[in-house]
Write a protein that holds these residues in place. Structure first.
Motif, PDB file in Angstrom:
ATOM      1  N   MET A  76       0.845  -1.199   0.000  1.00  0.00           N
ATOM      2  CA  MET A  76       0.000   0.000   0.000  1.00  0.00           C
ATOM      3  C   MET A  76       0.879   1.248   0.000  1.00  0.00           C
ATOM      4  O   MET A  76       1.832   1.342   0.773  1.00  0.00           O
ATOM      5  N   ALA A  77       0.571   2.180  -0.855  1.00  0.00           N
ATOM      6  CA  ALA A  77       1.337   3.427  -0.933  1.00  0.00           C
ATOM      7  C   ALA A  77       0.951   4.352   0.229  1.00  0.00           C
ATOM      8  O   ALA A  77      -0.137   4.239   0.807  1.00  0.00           O
ATOM      9  N   SER A  78       1.848   5.261   0.558  1.00  0.00           N
ATOM     10  CA  SER A  78       1.547   6.257   1.582  1.00  0.00           C
ATOM     11  C   SER A  78       0.921   7.490   0.936  1.00  0.00           C
ATOM     12  O   SER A  78       0.972   7.671  -0.288  1.00  0.00           O
ATOM     13  N   ASN A  79       0.335   8.343   1.761  1.00  0.00           N
ATOM     14  CA  ASN A  79      -0.207   9.604   1.249  1.00  0.00           C
ATOM     15  C   ASN A  79       0.875  10.429   0.572  1.00  0.00           C
ATOM     16  O   ASN A  79       0.629  11.063  -0.468  1.00  0.00           O
ATOM     17  N   PHE A  80       2.079  10.436   1.130  1.00  0.00           N
ATOM     18  CA  PHE A  80       3.175  11.210   0.547  1.00  0.00           C
ATOM     19  C   PHE A  80       3.628  10.599  -0.777  1.00  0.00           C
ATOM     20  O   PHE A  80       3.989  11.326  -1.710  1.00  0.00           O
ATOM     21  N   ASP A  81       3.598   9.260  -0.883  1.00  0.00           N
ATOM     22  CA  ASP A  81       3.933   8.605  -2.150  1.00  0.00           C
ATOM     23  C   ASP A  81       3.031   9.102  -3.278  1.00  0.00           C
ATOM     24  O   ASP A  81       3.487   9.311  -4.416  1.00  0.00           O
ATOM     25  N   CYS A  82       1.748   9.275  -2.967  1.00  0.00           N
ATOM     26  CA  CYS A  82       0.765   9.650  -3.985  1.00  0.00           C
ATOM     27  C   CYS A  82       0.975  11.065  -4.512  1.00  0.00           C
ATOM     28  O   CYS A  82       0.368  11.449  -5.520  1.00  0.00           O
ATOM     29  N   LEU A  83       1.844  11.828  -3.856  1.00  0.00           N
ATOM     30  CA  LEU A  83       2.096  13.208  -4.250  1.00  0.00           C
ATOM     31  C   LEU A  83       3.561  13.436  -4.616  1.00  0.00           C
ATOM     32  O   LEU A  83       4.027  14.577  -4.667  1.00  0.00           O
ATOM     33  N   GLY A  84       4.290  12.348  -4.867  1.00  0.00           N
ATOM     34  CA  GLY A  84       5.685  12.476  -5.263  1.00  0.00           C
ATOM     35  C   GLY A  84       6.618  12.901  -4.155  1.00  0.00           C
ATOM     36  O   GLY A  84       7.743  13.340  -4.421  1.00  0.00           O
ATOM     37  N   LEU A  85       6.187  12.731  -2.897  1.00  0.00           N
ATOM     38  CA  LEU A  85       6.994  13.153  -1.755  1.00  0.00           C
ATOM     39  C   LEU A  85       7.459  11.983  -0.900  1.00  0.00           C
ATOM     40  O   LEU A  85       8.028  12.177   0.171  1.00  0.00           O
ATOM     41  N   GLY A  86       7.211  10.765  -1.371  1.00  0.00           N
ATOM     42  CA  GLY A  86       7.493   9.594  -0.550  1.00  0.00           C
ATOM     43  C   GLY A  86       8.958   9.353  -0.270  1.00  0.00           C
ATOM     44  O   GLY A  86       9.302   8.647   0.675  1.00  0.00           O
ATOM     45  N   SER A  87       9.852   9.913  -1.075  1.00  0.00           N
ATOM     46  CA  SER A  87      11.287   9.682  -0.885  1.00  0.00           C
ATOM     47  C   SER A  87      11.893  10.578   0.189  1.00  0.00           C
ATOM     48  O   SER A  87      13.059  10.401   0.558  1.00  0.00           O
ATOM     49  N   LEU A  88      11.119  11.538   0.695  1.00  0.00           N
ATOM     50  CA  LEU A  88      11.662  12.474   1.679  1.00  0.00           C
ATOM     51  C   LEU A  88      11.687  11.851   3.071  1.00  0.00           C
ATOM     52  O   LEU A  88      10.652  11.386   3.571  1.00  0.00           O
ATOM     53  N   ASP A  89      12.869  11.840   3.700  1.00  0.00           N
ATOM     54  CA  ASP A  89      12.931  11.407   5.092  1.00  0.00           C
ATOM     55  C   ASP A  89      12.631  12.599   6.001  1.00  0.00           C
ATOM     56  O   ASP A  89      12.319  13.700   5.522  1.00  0.00           O
ATOM     57  N   ARG A  90      12.731  12.397   7.294  1.00  0.00           N
ATOM     58  CA  ARG A  90      12.372  13.443   8.251  1.00  0.00           C
ATOM     59  C   ARG A  90      13.207  14.702   8.057  1.00  0.00           C
ATOM     60  O   ARG A  90      12.676  15.815   8.035  1.00  0.00           O
ATOM     61  N   ASP A  91      14.508  14.525   7.878  1.00  0.00           N
ATOM     62  CA  ASP A  91      15.380  15.688   7.716  1.00  0.00           C
ATOM     63  C   ASP A  91      15.083  16.424   6.411  1.00  0.00           C
ATOM     64  O   ASP A  91      15.082  17.665   6.371  1.00  0.00           O
ATOM     65  N   SER A  92      14.818  15.666   5.345  1.00  0.00           N
ATOM     66  CA  SER A  92      14.516  16.296   4.053  1.00  0.00           C
ATOM     67  C   SER A  92      13.196  17.060   4.117  1.00  0.00           C
ATOM     68  O   SER A  92      13.071  18.145   3.536  1.00  0.00           O
ATOM     69  N   MET A  93      12.217  16.486   4.808  1.00  0.00           N
ATOM     70  CA  MET A  93      10.946  17.185   4.949  1.00  0.00           C
ATOM     71  C   MET A  93      11.120  18.448   5.785  1.00  0.00           C
ATOM     72  O   MET A  93      10.533  19.501   5.472  1.00  0.00           O
ATOM     73  N   ASN A  94      11.935  18.376   6.821  1.00  0.00           N
ATOM     74  CA  ASN A  94      12.187  19.555   7.635  1.00  0.00           C
ATOM     75  C   ASN A  94      12.854  20.651   6.810  1.00  0.00           C
ATOM     76  O   ASN A  94      12.510  21.837   6.912  1.00  0.00           O
ATOM     77  N   ASP A  95      13.802  20.257   5.956  1.00  0.00           N
ATOM     78  CA  ASP A  95      14.469  21.228   5.081  1.00  0.00           C
ATOM     79  C   ASP A  95      13.453  21.859   4.124  1.00  0.00           C
ATOM     80  O   ASP A  95      13.487  23.077   3.876  1.00  0.00           O
TER      81      ASP A  95
END
Length: 275
Positions: free
Chosen positions: A1-20
């Motif tokens: 099952m994909a995540s909500n972030f996967d469905c928007l092209g953001l699934g590869s971002l880890d916590r630090d990348s999302m914070n940035d």
């Protein structure tokens, strides 16, 4: 099952990348409203991808990934039922109810509990966490995805139809139509999640790239029972074509532009995550 972030092209971002990413985009994000000491900000990427962020005294309270959709539903009796979702009736232009839905909402925190229901045109965003794409209505109807059971064998397969199905001439096993919708959260409004079974016909679709990150996803405009929605798919799913049928489980989000509680923006801090 994909995540909500996967469905928007953001699934590869880890916590630090999302914070940035938040540090880069939120200082210029739109303030869509404030409820008490919580300010709700919204950043929209050129691709349409959105991050809706609730800040309490400059600290991250909630983060909702969403999409800049096109209004496609007339909602009535909109009310907040939990910390997770709103519930509303989907009505036609004459006010007749077509279905009911439960959805997360970009404006959820701007709707205090206990306030009277409201109405208006809304954009519905469906994140396709577990969906399949079919060539056309006939292909969908012949697939396990159209089974009311979702293909788990509980109400179909090789079993014999119940007597009352035979007596009434009903199809066995029971199947859903290419434009059909079941909102699971509407059945458990206090403790449920904004998850739904959404089947719809693709009206248009295209591949998009998130300008801020380079991630890819697809967005399809789909017509279901009583409404149209923008359905977002992970980048590893082939982009559908008009006339295809998409069916499966989605996370549903409602953008309610008729809900607003604007207030002056407070200066945001640089650290968005609670430690």
């Amino acid at each position: 099952m994909a995540s909500n972030f996967d469905c928007l092209g953001l699934g590869s971002l880890d916590r630090d990348s999302m914070n940035d990413l938040l540090n880069r985009v939120l200082p210029a994000a739109e303030l869509i409203g404030q409820a008490g000491d919580v300010a709700v900000h919204r950043w929209t990427d050129p691709s349409g991808v959105r991050l809706v962020v609730a800040l309490r005294d400059g600290r991250l309270e909630e983060l909702l990934p969403s999409f800049s959709g096109v209004p496609g539903a007339r909602l009535a009796e909109v009310r907040r039922v939990s910390d997770e979702m709103i519930v509303a009736d989907v009505v036609d232009d004459a006010g007749e109810q077509a279905t009911m839905l439960a959805a997360a909402s970009e404006q959820l925190l701007l709707l205090p509990r206990g306030t009277g229901p409201i109405s208006g045109r809304a954009s519905l965003i469906a994140l396709g966490v577990q969906v399949t794409v079919h060539a056309d209505e006939d292909a969908f109807a012949a697939s396990d995805a159209s089974l009311l059971s979702g293909g788990d064998g509980e109400d179909g397969g090789d079993s014999e139809p119940p007597a009352h199905f035979v007596e009434n001439g009903w199809t066995w096993p029971p199947r859903m139509g290419a434009e059909s919708f079941i909102s699971y959260g509407a059945f458990d409004q206090e403790n449920g999640d904004p998850i739904a079974q959404l089947n719809g016909i693709v009206l248009s679709a295209e591949r998009r790239v998130v300008a801020a990150t380079g991630g890819e996803f697809s967005v399809a405009r789909v017509r279901s029972v009583g409404f149209e929605a923008d359905l977002c798919l992970p980048g590893d799913v082939p982009t559908p074509a008009p006339g295809n049928v998409i069916g499966g489980v989605v996370y549903l989000i409602a953008d309610l532009p008729f809900v607003s509680a604007p207030a002056p923006a407070a200066k945001a801090k640089r650290s968005w995550w609670r430690r």
